[in-house]
Design an enzyme around this catalytic site. Structure first.
Site, PDB file in Angstrom:
ATOM      1  CG  MET A  46      -2.003  -1.046   1.168  1.00 50.35           C
ATOM      2  SD  MET A  46      -2.936  -1.055  -0.376  1.00 50.35           S
ATOM      3  CE  MET A  46      -3.855   0.461  -0.232  1.00 50.35           C
ATOM      4  CB  VAL A  55       3.509   0.553   9.323  1.00 51.06           C
ATOM      5  CG1 VAL A  55       4.336   1.773   8.916  1.00 51.06           C
ATOM      6  CG2 VAL A  55       2.624   0.901  10.510  1.00 51.06           C
ATOM      7  CD  GLU A  93      -5.067  -2.940   9.733  1.00 48.65           C
ATOM      8  OE1 GLU A  93      -4.323  -2.001   9.402  1.00 48.65           O
ATOM      9  OE2 GLU A  93      -6.296  -2.848   9.733  1.00 48.65           O
ATOM     10  CE  LYS A 127      -2.310   0.174  10.846  1.00 51.43           C
ATOM     11  NZ  LYS A 127      -1.700   0.489   9.551  1.00 51.43           N
ATOM     12  CB  SER A 181      -7.946  -2.641   6.219  1.00 55.28           C
ATOM     13  OG  SER A 181      -6.922  -2.482   5.300  1.00 55.28           O
ATOM     14  CD  GLU A 192     -14.214   2.555   2.776  1.00 49.94           C
ATOM     15  OE1 GLU A 192     -15.344   2.069   2.666  1.00 49.94           O
ATOM     16  OE2 GLU A 192     -13.310   2.009   3.445  1.00 49.94           O
ATOM     17  CG  ASN A 228     -12.210  -4.007   3.491  1.00 51.94           C
ATOM     18  OD1 ASN A 228     -12.338  -4.354   2.314  1.00 51.94           O
ATOM     19  ND2 ASN A 228     -11.077  -3.539   3.964  1.00 51.94           N
TER      20      ASN A 228
HETATM   21  P1  NAD Z   1       2.876  -4.592   3.794  1.00 51.40           P
HETATM   22  O1  NAD Z   1       3.248  -5.637   4.762  1.00 51.40           O
HETATM   23  O2  NAD Z   1       3.004  -4.855   2.338  1.00 51.40           O
HETATM   24  O3  NAD Z   1       3.690  -3.279   4.101  1.00 51.40           O
HETATM   25  C1  NAD Z   1       3.884  -2.762   5.382  1.00 51.40           C
HETATM   26  C2  NAD Z   1       5.203  -2.025   5.362  1.00 51.40           C
HETATM   27  O4  NAD Z   1       5.329  -1.289   6.578  1.00 51.40           O
HETATM   28  C3  NAD Z   1       6.420  -2.950   5.285  1.00 51.40           C
HETATM   29  O5  NAD Z   1       7.200  -2.574   4.176  1.00 51.40           O
HETATM   30  C4  NAD Z   1       7.126  -2.697   6.604  1.00 51.40           C
HETATM   31  O6  NAD Z   1       8.538  -2.777   6.476  1.00 51.40           O
HETATM   32  C5  NAD Z   1       6.688  -1.302   6.945  1.00 51.40           C
HETATM   33  N1  NAD Z   1       6.793  -1.008   8.365  1.00 51.40           N
HETATM   34  C6  NAD Z   1       6.455  -1.785   9.400  1.00 51.40           C
HETATM   35  N2  NAD Z   1       6.724  -1.165  10.561  1.00 51.40           N
HETATM   36  C7  NAD Z   1       7.248   0.054  10.247  1.00 51.40           C
HETATM   37  C8  NAD Z   1       7.726   1.141  11.004  1.00 51.40           C
HETATM   38  N3  NAD Z   1       7.712   1.098  12.312  1.00 51.40           N
HETATM   39  N4  NAD Z   1       8.193   2.216  10.353  1.00 51.40           N
HETATM   40  C9  NAD Z   1       8.197   2.255   9.025  1.00 51.40           C
HETATM   41  N5  NAD Z   1       7.766   1.241   8.252  1.00 51.40           N
HETATM   42  C10 NAD Z   1       7.293   0.148   8.864  1.00 51.40           C
HETATM   43  O7  NAD Z   1       1.375  -4.196   4.167  1.00 51.40           O
HETATM   44  P2  NAD Z   1       0.296  -3.461   3.251  1.00 51.40           P
HETATM   45  O8  NAD Z   1      -0.536  -4.463   2.570  1.00 51.40           O
HETATM   46  O9  NAD Z   1       0.953  -2.412   2.480  1.00 51.40           O
HETATM   47  O10 NAD Z   1      -0.646  -2.814   4.368  1.00 51.40           O
HETATM   48  C11 NAD Z   1      -0.284  -1.649   5.051  1.00 51.40           C
HETATM   49  C12 NAD Z   1      -1.490  -1.047   5.708  1.00 51.40           C
HETATM   50  O11 NAD Z   1      -2.457  -0.765   4.715  1.00 51.40           O
HETATM   51  C13 NAD Z   1      -2.186  -1.944   6.704  1.00 51.40           C
HETATM   52  O12 NAD Z   1      -2.697  -1.157   7.737  1.00 51.40           O
HETATM   53  C14 NAD Z   1      -3.306  -2.556   5.901  1.00 51.40           C
HETATM   54  O13 NAD Z   1      -4.400  -2.961   6.701  1.00 51.40           O
HETATM   55  C15 NAD Z   1      -3.673  -1.397   5.048  1.00 51.40           C
HETATM   56  N6  NAD Z   1      -4.364  -1.729   3.787  1.00 51.40           N
HETATM   57  C16 NAD Z   1      -3.978  -2.791   3.042  1.00 51.40           C
HETATM   58  C17 NAD Z   1      -4.625  -3.059   1.854  1.00 51.40           C
HETATM   59  C18 NAD Z   1      -4.194  -4.194   0.963  1.00 51.40           C
HETATM   60  O14 NAD Z   1      -4.955  -4.558   0.066  1.00 51.40           O
HETATM   61  N7  NAD Z   1      -3.035  -4.760   1.148  1.00 51.40           N
HETATM   62  C19 NAD Z   1      -5.665  -2.232   1.425  1.00 51.40           C
HETATM   63  C20 NAD Z   1      -6.018  -1.121   2.191  1.00 51.40           C
HETATM   64  C21 NAD Z   1      -5.354  -0.886   3.369  1.00 51.40           C
END
Ligand code: NAD
Length: 648
Positions: A300, A376, A378, A383, A405, A438, A476
């Site tokens: 994301m 980052v 979930e 967070k 999410s 959203e 969702n």
């Molecule tokens: P992901 O695992 O692909 O990416 C998360 C990233 O955050 C990783 O690269 C990780 O290294 C980084 N991270 C973790 N802790 C950190 C910190 N302390 N400082 C900086 N970076 C840090 O996950 P994602 O799918 O990209 O999801 C990220 C967020 O977006 C979540 O909250 C998820 O619920 C939300 N989201 C995901 C989707 C989806 O379809 N994947 C859709 C909408 C929202």
């Protein structure tokens, strides 16, 4: 009120339309154009007529306030015919966009000039109708059948240069359009005129053309009827005389205007138009957005950073360590490389996009950001820790946003000084492509910060929908109900493949099970497991059984279906049948439409609950979420519109 004025430049009359905001062709304008033709025909001193528009665009189309109402005379086909039959040649001078009826008026003119920045098109199919004033009959005569099929059945506007290459525009100019058009008209006076579009011959295409087009459009339209009707009109235009083809087009236009699909598409059109600035924002003022930052460069974060760069904003990308940062930059580069491969960006543009990203592991780089979007893991602890660091370095007025999410943005904001600047901004994957955003204010979010969320959506070219706080927000949460409904059907004995086929039959690109196989079953599984770990009573789903058996979807070679190595074609799975055998009762089958109606009714029922709880502000918002975030067929108007229509 005078919407049309006439000025004189020597022997050239300049007819200027001034009907803000987009010079739409309402009844008054049609009447005044009609009268202008008569007046200029009678004026012996006039040798040519220039038709030009004031404001930001040429005639951009029909008057939307007349949508859905009976047409009132003078009808547009008659006005276009009157211009085409005028005693003096009319020259259309196009800036902005000449769309729909606007382009049909231009096609009635003997010449068309356009600014290089202009575009032309016949987007009527997007509203569930066909052009109704000769668009399907004149276009093939001017540009040939193949180009006309693309333009009319696809509905996408063309840039001036492309339109010129196809013969739809006679000359493309830059700078002063009026002066260029007067010079052009001057030049044309006294020379033999080209035939009017209606008098030009139309060249019938090769054998098999219509069948091929019919097959391709049927596949693409997935149940949407207007593109096929448009094709039928174009075909007619090659087979019968002009007047007969015009009558056929008009008849088709009037029939489609009253159709359910047109009503649904109008509903979506109006919902989209209202979405960027809902009335409840009142006088709230968006804060300036000059520099943005994204925390987390995963799926994301990289997509959000790409979306921000596409909109021209400089972006700071923060990751937790050097290796993760490297992966984040690689993710971002892959997005831009993909855009180059698809021809959407040039190499140079991709390099410029990437150059606008400052990648860092140091939160101090956030000091200049107006907006920070967190993406980052979930997990609430992660967070909160991120926002503690962000708040320590950011300006106190910087907007802080979470892309969570399912978590509660208000809980994530706890501990943030000045929580009025905190907001949920829920993007959809891939975030640089999906149109939905959203916007989830907390009880503390200030009106200006809320307005900033909407302004950001506009900057990014996204459709904003405000959602209240609950698990899964609007989209969702409905998805969960939809999937549960689909599983319930399988438990009743409906075949997995029958459910997917039914939803495709309804107009979705994919059914619920094949979509899970593509995205992975493990994400929702892990979320349920996490809830169970906190003591919540989350019933075991069929999907859980599959994940426990190692079937997480395509990435593990199978989920709800089996997949041959390297293949994406779902094959019904004997293993799944065995795994689920004792969960399934043979209560009988349902046909495709019954399955689809049942599942859409489930979505709408969840939508009703969401409205009752104040999570969504209006039914149309839910429709926009489903259309732009979850692939609900646009021409069905969204689940709420669909359910209401069926209820009568
Ligand atoms: P992901 O695992 O692909 O990416 C998360 C990233 O955050 C990783 O690269 C990780 O290294 C980084 N991270 C973790 N802790 C950190 C910190 N302390 N400082 C900086 N970076 C840090 O996950 P994602 O799918 O990209 O999801 C990220 C967020 O977006 C979540 O909250 C998820 O619920 C939300 N989201 C995901 C989707 C989806 O379809 N994947 C859709 C909408 C929202």
């Amino acid at each position: 009120m005078s919407l049309v004025s006439i000025a004189r430049e020597g022997s050239i009359a300049v007819v200027t339309i001034d009907n803000p905001p987009v010079n739409a062709l309402g009844q008054a304008l049609r009447q005044q154009l009609w009268d202008a033709v008569a007046a200029l025909d009678a004026d012996a001193a006039v040798q040519a007529v220039l038709l030009i528009c004031a404001g930001r665009t040429f005639i951009a189309g029909a008057d939307v306030s007349e949508f859905g109402k009976p047409p009132v005379a003078p009808h547009l086909p008659d006005v276009v015919a009157r211009i085409e039959a005028a005693a003096k040649p009319w020259v259309a001078a196009i800036h902005g966009a000449a769309l729909g009826g606007g382009f049909e008026v231009a096609l009635g003119c003997r010449f068309r000039l356009a600014l290089d920045s202009a575009s032309v098109g016949l987007p009527e199919v997007g509203l569930g109708i066909v052009p109704g004033a000769g668009g399907t009959v004149r276009t093939p005569r001017v540009a040939g059948v193949a180009a006309a099929v693309d333009l009319v059945t696809g509905g996408k506007p063309l840039r001036a240069a492309k339109a010129q290459a196809l013969g739809l525009i006679d000359a493309v100019v830059s700078g002063d359009l009026r002066a260029a058009a007067i010079a052009f008209a001057q030049e044309a006076i006294g020379k033999p005129l080209p035939l009017p579009a209606s008098a030009r011959p139309v060249v019938a295409p090769e054998a098999g053309f219509w069948d091929d087009q019919q097959a391709a459009i049927t596949k693409r339209a997935k149940g949407e009827v207007a593109p096929l009707h448009a094709l039928a009109c174009l075909r007619k235009a090659t087979e019968v005389p002009f007047a007969e083809a015009m009558a056929f087009e008009r008849e088709t236009f009037l029939a489609l205007r009253g159709s359910d699909q047109a009503a649904a598409l109008r509903h979506v059109f109006f919902a989209e138009r209202a979405a960027p600035r809902p009335a409840h924002l009142g006088a709230a003022q968006p804060l300036p957005l000059r520099a943005a930052a994204v925390i987390g460069g995963g799926t994301m974060g990289a997509g959000i950073a790409a979306a921000l760069r596409d909109a021209g904003l400089p972006v700071t990308l923060i990751e937790r360590d050097a290796a993760a940062l490297e992966r984040g930059v690689t993710n971002l580069r892959a997005i831009f490389d993909g855009a180059v491969a698809r021809g959407r960006l040039t190499e140079a543009q991709a390099a410029e996009r990437l150059a606008g990203v400052t990648a860092s592991t140091d939160y101090a780089s956030l000091a200049g950001a107006d907006l920070v979007i967190e993406a980052v893991f979930e997990e609430i602890g992660v967070k909160r820790a991120v926002f503690a660091q962000v708040a320590a370095v950011c300006r106190p007025d910087a907007v802080l946003a979470t892309n969570t999410s399912y978590l509660d943005p208000a809980a994530i904001a706890q501990g943030v000084p000045n929580p009025a600047r905190f907001i949920g901004l829920h993007f959809f994957s891939p975030a640089n492509v999906m149109k939905l955003l959203e916007i989830v204010p907390t009880p503390d979010t200030s009106p200006d910060v809320l307005a900033t969320g909407f302004a950001l959506a506009k900057t990014l070219g996204k459709i904003p929908v405000q959602a209240g706080i609950c698990e899964g927000f609007i989209g969702n949460r409905i998805l969960k109900r939809y999937r549960a409904g689909a599983e319930a059907l399988v438990r009743r004995g409906v075949a997995i493949a029958a459910v997917d086929a039914a939803m495709r039959g309804f107009g979705f690109a994919m059914g619920p099970f094949e979509a899970q196989d593509l995205g992975g079953l493990d994400i929702a599984f892990l979320q349920r497991e996490a809830a169970r770990a906190t003591g919540q009573d989350v019933p075991e789903t069929l999907g859980d059984l599959l994940v426990r058996a190692g079937r997480k979807g395509q990435k593990t070679g199978g989920g709800w279906y089996d997949y041959a190595p390297g293949q994406r074609k779902p094959q019904p799975s004997a293993t799944v049948a065995d795994l689920l055998a004792d969960q399934i009762r043979a209560e009988g089958q349902m046909d495709g439409p019954a399955i689809a109606e049942h599942l859409v009714a489930e979505m709408a029922a969840e939508g009703q609950a969401i409205l009752a709880e104040g999570i969504a502000r209006q039914p149309a918002d839910i429709d926009l979420v489903e259309i732009h975030g979850y692939g609900f067929p646009r021409w069905r108007g969204g689940p709420m519109f669909h359910a209401q229509n069926r209820a009568g």
